[in-house]
Design a protein around this motif. Structure first.
Motif, PDB file in Angstrom:
ATOM      1  N   TYR A 117      14.965 -11.985  75.994  1.00 34.53           N
ATOM      2  CA  TYR A 117      15.882 -10.862  75.907  1.00 34.53           C
ATOM      3  C   TYR A 117      15.972 -10.235  77.287  1.00 34.53           C
ATOM      4  O   TYR A 117      14.961  -9.874  77.879  1.00 34.53           O
ATOM      5  CB  TYR A 117      15.390  -9.818  74.895  1.00 34.53           C
ATOM      6  CG  TYR A 117      16.204  -8.551  74.942  1.00 34.53           C
ATOM      7  CD1 TYR A 117      17.442  -8.485  74.310  1.00 34.53           C
ATOM      8  CD2 TYR A 117      15.767  -7.443  75.633  1.00 34.53           C
ATOM      9  CE1 TYR A 117      18.219  -7.347  74.374  1.00 34.53           C
ATOM     10  CE2 TYR A 117      16.527  -6.291  75.702  1.00 34.53           C
ATOM     11  CZ  TYR A 117      17.752  -6.244  75.072  1.00 34.53           C
ATOM     12  OH  TYR A 117      18.524  -5.111  75.141  1.00 34.53           O
ATOM     13  N   GLY A 118      17.180 -10.124  77.814  1.00 31.96           N
ATOM     14  CA  GLY A 118      17.386  -9.502  79.118  1.00 31.96           C
ATOM     15  C   GLY A 118      18.516  -8.487  79.041  1.00 31.96           C
ATOM     16  O   GLY A 118      19.515  -8.719  78.355  1.00 31.96           O
ATOM     17  N   ALA A 119      18.355  -7.376  79.719  1.00 34.85           N
ATOM     18  CA  ALA A 119      19.385  -6.334  79.734  1.00 34.85           C
ATOM     19  C   ALA A 119      19.418  -5.667  81.104  1.00 34.85           C
ATOM     20  O   ALA A 119      18.396  -5.540  81.771  1.00 34.85           O
ATOM     21  CB  ALA A 119      19.107  -5.284  78.654  1.00 34.85           C
ATOM     22  N   ASP A 120      20.620  -5.266  81.512  1.00 33.24           N
ATOM     23  CA  ASP A 120      20.839  -4.558  82.790  1.00 33.24           C
ATOM     24  C   ASP A 120      20.233  -5.335  83.956  1.00 33.24           C
ATOM     25  O   ASP A 120      19.329  -4.863  84.636  1.00 33.24           O
ATOM     26  CB  ASP A 120      20.273  -3.136  82.740  1.00 33.24           C
ATOM     27  CG  ASP A 120      20.963  -2.287  81.705  1.00 33.24           C
ATOM     28  OD1 ASP A 120      22.171  -2.495  81.480  1.00 33.24           O
ATOM     29  OD2 ASP A 120      20.291  -1.425  81.095  1.00 33.24           O
ATOM     30  N   ILE A 121      20.753  -6.539  84.172  1.00 37.05           N
ATOM     31  CA  ILE A 121      20.218  -7.430  85.200  1.00 37.05           C
ATOM     32  C   ILE A 121      21.233  -7.574  86.335  1.00 37.05           C
ATOM     33  O   ILE A 121      22.406  -7.830  86.088  1.00 37.05           O
ATOM     34  CB  ILE A 121      19.891  -8.817  84.606  1.00 37.05           C
ATOM     35  CG1 ILE A 121      18.805  -8.672  83.537  1.00 37.05           C
ATOM     36  CG2 ILE A 121      19.457  -9.788  85.693  1.00 37.05           C
ATOM     37  CD1 ILE A 121      18.541  -9.935  82.748  1.00 37.05           C
ATOM     38  N   ALA A 138      24.224  -8.992  84.307  1.00 40.96           N
ATOM     39  CA  ALA A 138      24.151  -9.150  82.857  1.00 40.96           C
ATOM     40  C   ALA A 138      23.943  -7.811  82.175  1.00 40.96           C
ATOM     41  O   ALA A 138      23.052  -7.053  82.542  1.00 40.96           O
ATOM     42  CB  ALA A 138      23.023 -10.105  82.483  1.00 40.96           C
ATOM     43  N   GLY A 139      24.801  -7.547  81.192  1.00 40.64           N
ATOM     44  CA  GLY A 139      24.598  -6.378  80.334  1.00 40.64           C
ATOM     45  C   GLY A 139      23.509  -6.677  79.327  1.00 40.64           C
ATOM     46  O   GLY A 139      22.553  -5.933  79.170  1.00 40.64           O
ATOM     47  N   GLU A 140      23.660  -7.830  78.634  1.00 46.41           N
ATOM     48  CA  GLU A 140      22.656  -8.230  77.650  1.00 46.41           C
ATOM     49  C   GLU A 140      22.699  -9.740  77.456  1.00 46.41           C
ATOM     50  O   GLU A 140      23.770 -10.333  77.332  1.00 46.41           O
ATOM     51  CB  GLU A 140      22.899  -7.536  76.315  1.00 46.41           C
ATOM     52  CG  GLU A 140      21.855  -7.870  75.272  1.00 46.41           C
ATOM     53  CD  GLU A 140      22.085  -7.156  73.961  1.00 46.41           C
ATOM     54  OE1 GLU A 140      21.197  -6.376  73.581  1.00 46.41           O
ATOM     55  OE2 GLU A 140      23.135  -7.384  73.320  1.00 46.41           O
ATOM     56  N   ILE A 141      21.521 -10.352  77.416  1.00 45.20           N
ATOM     57  CA  ILE A 141      21.379 -11.782  77.158  1.00 45.20           C
ATOM     58  C   ILE A 141      20.265 -11.951  76.123  1.00 45.20           C
ATOM     59  O   ILE A 141      19.170 -11.414  76.292  1.00 45.20           O
ATOM     60  CB  ILE A 141      20.995 -12.562  78.432  1.00 45.20           C
ATOM     61  CG1 ILE A 141      22.087 -12.433  79.489  1.00 45.20           C
ATOM     62  CG2 ILE A 141      20.726 -14.023  78.112  1.00 45.20           C
ATOM     63  CD1 ILE A 141      21.717 -13.051  80.826  1.00 45.20           C
ATOM     64  N   VAL A 142      20.566 -12.692  75.048  1.00 44.66           N
ATOM     65  CA  VAL A 142      19.566 -13.005  74.027  1.00 44.66           C
ATOM     66  C   VAL A 142      19.589 -14.511  73.817  1.00 44.66           C
ATOM     67  O   VAL A 142      20.643 -15.081  73.534  1.00 44.66           O
ATOM     68  CB  VAL A 142      19.860 -12.291  72.685  1.00 44.66           C
ATOM     69  CG1 VAL A 142      18.833 -12.686  71.639  1.00 44.66           C
ATOM     70  CG2 VAL A 142      19.886 -10.787  72.862  1.00 44.66           C
ATOM     71  N   SER A 163      26.597 -10.761  76.531  1.00 43.18           N
ATOM     72  CA  SER A 163      27.657  -9.750  76.541  1.00 43.18           C
ATOM     73  C   SER A 163      27.647  -8.994  77.850  1.00 43.18           C
ATOM     74  O   SER A 163      26.590  -8.828  78.476  1.00 43.18           O
ATOM     75  CB  SER A 163      27.499  -8.780  75.368  1.00 43.18           C
ATOM     76  OG  SER A 163      26.296  -8.045  75.477  1.00 43.18           O
ATOM     77  N   GLN A 164      28.807  -8.577  78.297  1.00 46.27           N
ATOM     78  CA  GLN A 164      28.992  -7.834  79.544  1.00 46.27           C
ATOM     79  C   GLN A 164      28.269  -8.539  80.691  1.00 46.27           C
ATOM     80  O   GLN A 164      27.490  -7.924  81.422  1.00 46.27           O
ATOM     81  CB  GLN A 164      28.503  -6.404  79.397  1.00 46.27           C
ATOM     82  CG  GLN A 164      29.214  -5.618  78.326  1.00 46.27           C
ATOM     83  CD  GLN A 164      28.597  -4.256  78.119  1.00 46.27           C
ATOM     84  OE1 GLN A 164      27.487  -3.973  78.538  1.00 46.27           O
ATOM     85  NE2 GLN A 164      29.326  -3.395  77.443  1.00 46.27           N
ATOM     86  N   THR A 165      28.546  -9.830  80.858  1.00 50.51           N
ATOM     87  CA  THR A 165      27.825 -10.646  81.819  1.00 50.51           C
ATOM     88  C   THR A 165      28.789 -11.389  82.709  1.00 50.51           C
ATOM     89  O   THR A 165      29.818 -11.875  82.280  1.00 50.51           O
ATOM     90  CB  THR A 165      26.901 -11.650  81.097  1.00 50.51           C
ATOM     91  OG1 THR A 165      25.971 -10.893  80.305  1.00 50.51           O
ATOM     92  CG2 THR A 165      26.128 -12.507  82.064  1.00 50.51           C
ATOM     93  N   SER A 166      28.412 -11.488  83.994  1.00 45.04           N
ATOM     94  CA  SER A 166      29.189 -12.240  84.963  1.00 45.04           C
ATOM     95  C   SER A 166      28.221 -13.093  85.762  1.00 45.04           C
ATOM     96  O   SER A 166      27.199 -12.617  86.247  1.00 45.04           O
ATOM     97  CB  SER A 166      29.915 -11.274  85.900  1.00 45.04           C
ATOM     98  OG  SER A 166      30.484 -11.958  86.973  1.00 45.04           O
TER      99      SER A 166
END
Length: 167
Positions: A117-121, A138-142, A163-166
């Motif tokens: 789980y990753g958020a605000d990366i 990255a906004g969120e990665i699961v 989500s919200q990821t580039s």
């Protein structure tokens, strides 16, 4: 004990023959270090190795890890779950490609991650010599995997959500 013995600094650093203690086991054992679970907050890490051309800067708000199996002597790290929140940083490799060192083959590491789980990366990997670059916002990665075995090049995903990821 003042007065009983005089301090002799030169003797403390002189070479003397050491006599091994009686019944000493000379067989050395490797260190076994393992971890069950850990949580770290507000971690800042910076490393600059100009001789090897490796530069790392990372700031992490929170990292939480739960280990399924870890053995350094067996070269195994199997992570049950890894959560990373608020990562900013980069890894830059600027290795000079002179003569490549020939290293002896060894047994590879067994690495695996069950849940990530990753958020605000905001992370940048830049291999200047290999002309590779990765920019990750990255906004969120699961990610959930049922099986990971990097040695056998196997990753079986159960769930991937971004989500919200580039990239």
């Amino acid at each position: 004990n003042p007065g009983e013995e005089q301090l002799n600094i030169a003797e403390a650093f002189s070479k003397r023959e050491k006599t091994p203690p009686v019944n000493q086991n000379d067989k050395k054992s490797p260190w076994e270090i393992s971890l069950g679970a850990a949580e770290v907050s507000d971690l800042g890490f910076m490393m600059a190795d100009s001789a090897a051309g490796i530069y790392i800067r990372q700031d992490i708000r929170r990292i939480k890890i739960e280990i399924k199996k870890m053995s350094l002597t067996e070269k195994t790290i199997l992570v049950k779950s890894l959560g990373i929140d608020g990562v900013t940083g980069n890894i830059t490799l600027n290795q000079i490609t002179a003569e490549k060192e020939i290293s002896e083959p060894g047994s590879p590491w067994n690495l695996g991650v069950g849940e990530l789980y990753g958020a605000d990366i905001n992370f940048v990997f830049d291999d200047q010599a290999g002309k590779l670059k990765l920019d990750l916002l990255a906004g969120e990665i699961v990610i959930k995997a049922t099986n990971t075995d990097l040695n056998k090049k196997i990753i079986d995903f159960d769930q991937v959500s971004v989500s919200q990821t580039s990239v």
